[in-house]
Design a protein around this motif. Structure first.
Motif: not given
Length: 240
Positions: A60-89
């Protein structure tokens, strides 16, 4: 009472390290949490929820500095993999999870001490997706999602503010989803919620002190001390 004292000091120290060095809260606290918290799964869940509170505040403090364009690809792949790992563990024996955390601490400490300065990647959607995938595996299993994203975002962002704002936003968003997944999997217990409420106070106190020390301490010596202790702790947990 002693457990809560050790817990509070650990949260405080982890937040100081995070503020001075830029990341490392989960790595620091998970070096200690498994020794005195009810279970390794609850340790990971507590760490993630505390990371969420501080990351959301920083984002929130640095909200104006967030680079959304470069954040989307790793965010999508992260959410898929982390969800699988959480359920497996979920529901795995605590002894197994503790050994896995120990191995993760040893591997990450070796990486940071010997290789972190040498690893460079070309920032693009493909490398972002790969780093997000690795981060999702680490985050889902151990709550230590930082290292791959640090490597990616250091190359992908053009300034310190852009890096800090973007990675804090990443941590905030991913920990929101991870917390929801862990709650559904049954690892966000009443004990975890109590620990989180107690820890928030010490997390913000640690952030305040870390900000004061930021201009006075050299981050690298601090990092090396933390990473060395990580390795020792990981070996100790593995052999216990």
């Amino acid at each position: 009472m002693l457990t809560y004292l050790l817990y509070s000091l650990t949260v405080f120290g982890g937040t100081v390290v995070q503020t001075v060095s830029g990341f490392g809260f989960a790595i620091f606290v998970l070096t200690f949490f498994p020794y005195f918290m009810p279970s390794t799964a609850e340790s990971v869940a507590t760490s993630a929820m505390l990371s969420l509170t501080t990351a959301a505040y920083n984002a929130w403090l640095y909200r104006d500095s967030i680079r959304w364009k470069i954040l989307v690809p790793p965010l999508v792949s992260y959410l898929i993999c982390s969800t699988v790992m959480i359920w497996l563990s979920a529901g795995q024996p605590d002894a197994l999870l503790k050994k896995l955390v120990a191995c993760a601490l040893i591997v990450l400490s070796i990486y940071f001490i010997f290789f972190s300065k040498r690893v460079r990647i070309r920032a693009n959607p493909l490398t972002g997706t790969v780093c997000g995938t690795l981060s999702g595996v680490l985050g889902g299993l151990f709550g230590m999602s930082g290292p791959p994203m640090v490597v990616y975002l250091l190359e992908a962002t053009e300034s310190n503010d852009a890096y800090f704002g973007t990675i804090q936003c990443f941590f905030a968003l991913t920990n929101i989803v991870n917390t929801a997944m862990r709650a559904a999997a049954g690892t966000v217990t009443t004990a975890v919620l109590v620990y989180v409420v107690v820890g928030i106070v010490f997390a913000f106190a640690g952030r305040w002190l870390g900000a004061k020390l930021f201009t006075r301490l050299e981050p690298e010596p601090l990092k090396r001390c933390v990473y060395g202790f990580m390795a020792v702790s990981g070996v100790t947990m593995l052999l216990a």
